[in-house]
Design a protein around this motif. Structure first.
Motif, mmCIF file in Angstrom:
data_model
loop_
_atom_site.group_PDB
_atom_site.id
_atom_site.type_symbol
_atom_site.label_atom_id
_atom_site.label_comp_id
_atom_site.label_asym_id
_atom_site.label_seq_id
_atom_site.Cartn_x
_atom_site.Cartn_y
_atom_site.Cartn_z
ATOM 1 N N ASN A 105 0.850 -1.199 0.000
ATOM 2 C CA ASN A 105 0.000 0.000 0.000
ATOM 3 C C ASN A 105 0.875 1.235 0.000
ATOM 4 O O ASN A 105 1.858 1.302 0.727
ATOM 5 C CB ASN A 105 -0.850 0.044 1.281
ATOM 6 C CG ASN A 105 -1.992 -0.936 1.221
ATOM 7 O OD1 ASN A 105 -2.467 -1.255 0.141
ATOM 8 N ND2 ASN A 105 -2.415 -1.414 2.365
ATOM 9 N N LYS A 160 1.578 2.650 -7.019
ATOM 10 C CA LYS A 160 1.042 1.940 -8.191
ATOM 11 C C LYS A 160 -0.050 2.775 -8.887
ATOM 12 O O LYS A 160 0.006 2.981 -10.096
ATOM 13 C CB LYS A 160 0.499 0.564 -7.773
ATOM 14 C CG LYS A 160 1.526 -0.303 -7.059
ATOM 15 C CD LYS A 160 0.959 -1.639 -6.646
ATOM 16 C CE LYS A 160 -0.171 -1.585 -5.650
ATOM 17 N NZ LYS A 160 0.204 -1.046 -4.306
ATOM 18 N N SER A 161 -1.033 3.227 -8.082
ATOM 19 C CA SER A 161 -2.115 4.021 -8.691
ATOM 20 C C SER A 161 -1.560 5.325 -9.239
ATOM 21 O O SER A 161 -1.971 5.774 -10.323
ATOM 22 C CB SER A 161 -3.196 4.361 -7.659
ATOM 23 O OG SER A 161 -3.788 3.191 -7.193
ATOM 24 N N GLU A 208 -9.243 2.474 -10.043
ATOM 25 C CA GLU A 208 -9.501 1.778 -8.781
ATOM 26 C C GLU A 208 -10.892 2.180 -8.279
ATOM 27 O O GLU A 208 -11.299 3.331 -8.425
ATOM 28 C CB GLU A 208 -8.430 2.229 -7.773
ATOM 29 C CG GLU A 208 -8.484 1.508 -6.467
ATOM 30 C CD GLU A 208 -7.317 1.890 -5.555
ATOM 31 O OE1 GLU A 208 -6.293 2.407 -6.034
ATOM 32 O OE2 GLU A 208 -7.470 1.656 -4.351
ATOM 33 N N ASP A 233 -6.576 -0.809 -12.663
ATOM 34 C CA ASP A 233 -6.120 -0.528 -11.297
ATOM 35 C C ASP A 233 -6.939 -1.350 -10.307
ATOM 36 O O ASP A 233 -8.111 -1.069 -10.078
ATOM 37 C CB ASP A 233 -6.247 0.974 -11.004
ATOM 38 C CG ASP A 233 -5.437 1.385 -9.771
ATOM 39 O OD1 ASP A 233 -4.944 0.482 -9.061
ATOM 40 O OD2 ASP A 233 -5.303 2.591 -9.530
ATOM 41 N N GLU A 234 -6.306 -2.346 -9.725
ATOM 42 C CA GLU A 234 -6.914 -3.199 -8.691
ATOM 43 C C GLU A 234 -8.279 -3.777 -9.075
ATOM 44 O O GLU A 234 -9.254 -3.611 -8.335
ATOM 45 C CB GLU A 234 -7.107 -2.402 -7.383
ATOM 46 C CG GLU A 234 -5.864 -1.749 -6.847
ATOM 47 C CD GLU A 234 -5.038 -2.658 -5.965
ATOM 48 O OE1 GLU A 234 -5.345 -3.874 -5.919
ATOM 49 O OE2 GLU A 234 -4.087 -2.167 -5.377
ATOM 50 N N MET A 258 -10.187 -5.894 -6.387
ATOM 51 C CA MET A 258 -10.381 -5.353 -5.037
ATOM 52 C C MET A 258 -11.819 -5.511 -4.555
ATOM 53 O O MET A 258 -12.765 -5.177 -5.264
ATOM 54 C CB MET A 258 -10.010 -3.877 -5.002
ATOM 55 C CG MET A 258 -9.926 -3.347 -3.588
ATOM 56 S SD MET A 258 -9.049 -1.799 -3.525
ATOM 57 C CE MET A 258 -10.156 -0.771 -4.406
ATOM 58 N N GLU A 272 -2.083 -4.633 -9.136
ATOM 59 C CA GLU A 272 -2.802 -5.580 -8.280
ATOM 60 C C GLU A 272 -2.182 -5.716 -6.888
ATOM 61 O O GLU A 272 -0.979 -5.750 -6.726
ATOM 62 C CB GLU A 272 -2.838 -6.978 -8.917
ATOM 63 C CG GLU A 272 -4.136 -7.324 -9.591
ATOM 64 C CD GLU A 272 -5.353 -7.304 -8.679
ATOM 65 O OE1 GLU A 272 -5.220 -7.542 -7.466
ATOM 66 O OE2 GLU A 272 -6.459 -7.043 -9.172
ATOM 67 N N GLN A 273 -3.065 -5.784 -5.896
ATOM 68 C CA GLN A 273 -2.657 -6.165 -4.530
ATOM 69 C C GLN A 273 -2.487 -7.676 -4.485
ATOM 70 O O GLN A 273 -1.673 -8.188 -3.728
ATOM 71 C CB GLN A 273 -3.783 -5.812 -3.540
ATOM 72 C CG GLN A 273 -3.909 -4.354 -3.210
ATOM 73 C CD GLN A 273 -2.918 -3.934 -2.153
ATOM 74 O OE1 GLN A 273 -2.573 -4.721 -1.272
ATOM 75 N NE2 GLN A 273 -2.433 -2.714 -2.260
ATOM 76 N N ASN A 274 -3.301 -8.350 -5.290
ATOM 77 C CA ASN A 274 -3.268 -9.803 -5.317
ATOM 78 C C ASN A 274 -2.110 -10.256 -6.226
ATOM 79 O O ASN A 274 -2.308 -10.687 -7.363
ATOM 80 C CB ASN A 274 -4.616 -10.320 -5.832
ATOM 81 C CG ASN A 274 -4.771 -11.802 -5.572
ATOM 82 O OD1 ASN A 274 -3.776 -12.528 -5.462
ATOM 83 N ND2 ASN A 274 -6.001 -12.245 -5.476
#
Ligand code: ATP
Length: 236
Positions: A36, A40-41, A84, A160-161, A164, A192-194
Motif C-alpha cells: 500500500n 502503483k495508482s 480503482e 487498477d486493482e 479489489m 494488483e494487490q493480489n
C-alpha cells in the motif's frame, strides 16, 4: 509501445514517484505490484495524464510524448485507464455507461462492434443493459468498468486493482477475463494487490516500493525470487 524514464510525480510537497523506469511492449501483460502506498495508482494516473508528471519525466507511447498531452488526448491515443474503485456512473444504465467509454470515437459501426465484443465477453451485462449501474453487484460493476474501458478499443488497457473487494470466486472470474482480453490481443498494464494471481497471468512484473522500482523481471522469475516471495507473495 510504452517507455517510461525517470518519472517523478508529486502531490504538493509529497514526492510520490521518485524516478520510475519501466516499459511495456506491444502484446504484453505487465503487472505492477507492491505494498500500500508504493505508488502503483499514482503511476497509472500519471501515464493517463490525470496527474502531471514533473519536468524531466519521460512517458513515450507509440512514439508520442504523453507528458505534453491532456487526459482526453491520451484516451484518444488508445491509452485507457480502468480506475480503482470502478467509478461507474450509478444513475446511468449499463448501456449508457458503456457508451460513455466510446466518447472519443466517431465510427458508429466500430462502436457497435465494440458493444458486441463487450457483451460477448460479459454476457451478464447483456441481461442488465437497461439496469442502473448503481444497482449492480460489485463484481458486475467491475465487469462494467472493464467493459467501459474496452469501449475505447484501447491499444493499452491499464487496470487498477480490478479484484479489489470481490469474493474469491469473482476474483478468479475477473482474472480469467483479463487473461482472455490479453489473449485476444490487448496490451495490458495491471496493478494488483493480489500479487500471486497477477503473476500467474502476467508476462513481466515490476515491484514498486516507496515510489521506486525495487525489482523487475519475468513473472515466473519473480515468483521464484526469495525476496519477492517473502515480502510480497506471503510465502516463506
Ligand atoms: P494502494 O494500493 O494503497 O492504492 P498505491 O501503491 O496505489 O497504494 P498510491 O495511491 O499511488 O499507492 O500512493 C503513493 C503515495 O502517494 C502514498 O504515499 C500516498 O499516501 C500518496 N498519495 C496518494 N494520493 C494522494 C493525494 N491525493 N494526496 C496526497 N498524497 C497522496
Amino acid at each position: 509501445m510504452l517507455t517510461i524514464d525517470s518519472m517523478n510525480t508529486y502531490y504538493g510537497n509529497i514526492h510520490a514517484l521518485k524516478g520510475i523506469d519501466f516499459d511495456v511492449n506491444d502484446g504484453e501483460l505487465v503487472t505492477l505490484i507492491g505494498s500500500n502506498g508504493a505508488g502503483k495508482s499514482t503511476t497509472l494516473l500519471t501515464i493517463a495524464g490525470v496527474l502531471k508528471a514533473a519536468s524531466g519525466s519521460k512517458i513515450v507511447f507509440d512514439g508520442h510524448d504523453l507528458t505534453r498531452m491532456s487526459a482526453p488526448q491520451i484516451v484518444k491515443m488508445g491509452v485507457t485507464l480502468c480506475p480503482e474503485g470502478r467509478e461507474v456512473f450509478p444513475e446511468l444504465s449499463v448501456e449508457d455507461n458503456l457508451r460513455l467509454g466510446a466518447y472519443c470515437r466517431k465510427d458508429k459501426k466500430e462502436i457497435a462492434d465494440s458493444f458486441d465484443y463487450v457483451y460477448d465477453l460479459f454476457p451478464r451485462l447483456v441481461e442488465r443493459k437497461k439496469q442502473q449501474a448503481g444497482t449492480l453487484s460489485g463484481g458486475e460493476q467491475q465487469m462494467l468498468a472493464i467493459g467501459r474501458a474496452l469501449m475505447n478499443k484501447p491499444k493499452l488497457l491499464m487496470l487498477d486493482e480490478p479484484s479489489m473487494g470481490l469474493a474469491p470466486n469473482l476474483v478468479l472470474e475477473i482474472f480469467s477475463l483479463i487473461k482472455e482480453i490479453h489473449k485476444q490481443g490487448t496490451t495490458i498494464l495491471l496493478v494488483e494487490q493480489n500479487a500471486n494471481m497477477a503473476l500467474k497471468i502476467a508476462d513481466r512484473c515490476y515491484v514498486l516500493e516507496v515510489g521506486t522500482v525495487k525489482f523487475h523481471g519475468d513473472a515466473k522469475e519473480m515468483q521464484n525470487n526469495d525476496e519477492v516471495r517473502k515480502a510480497y507473495l506471503g510465502s516463506k
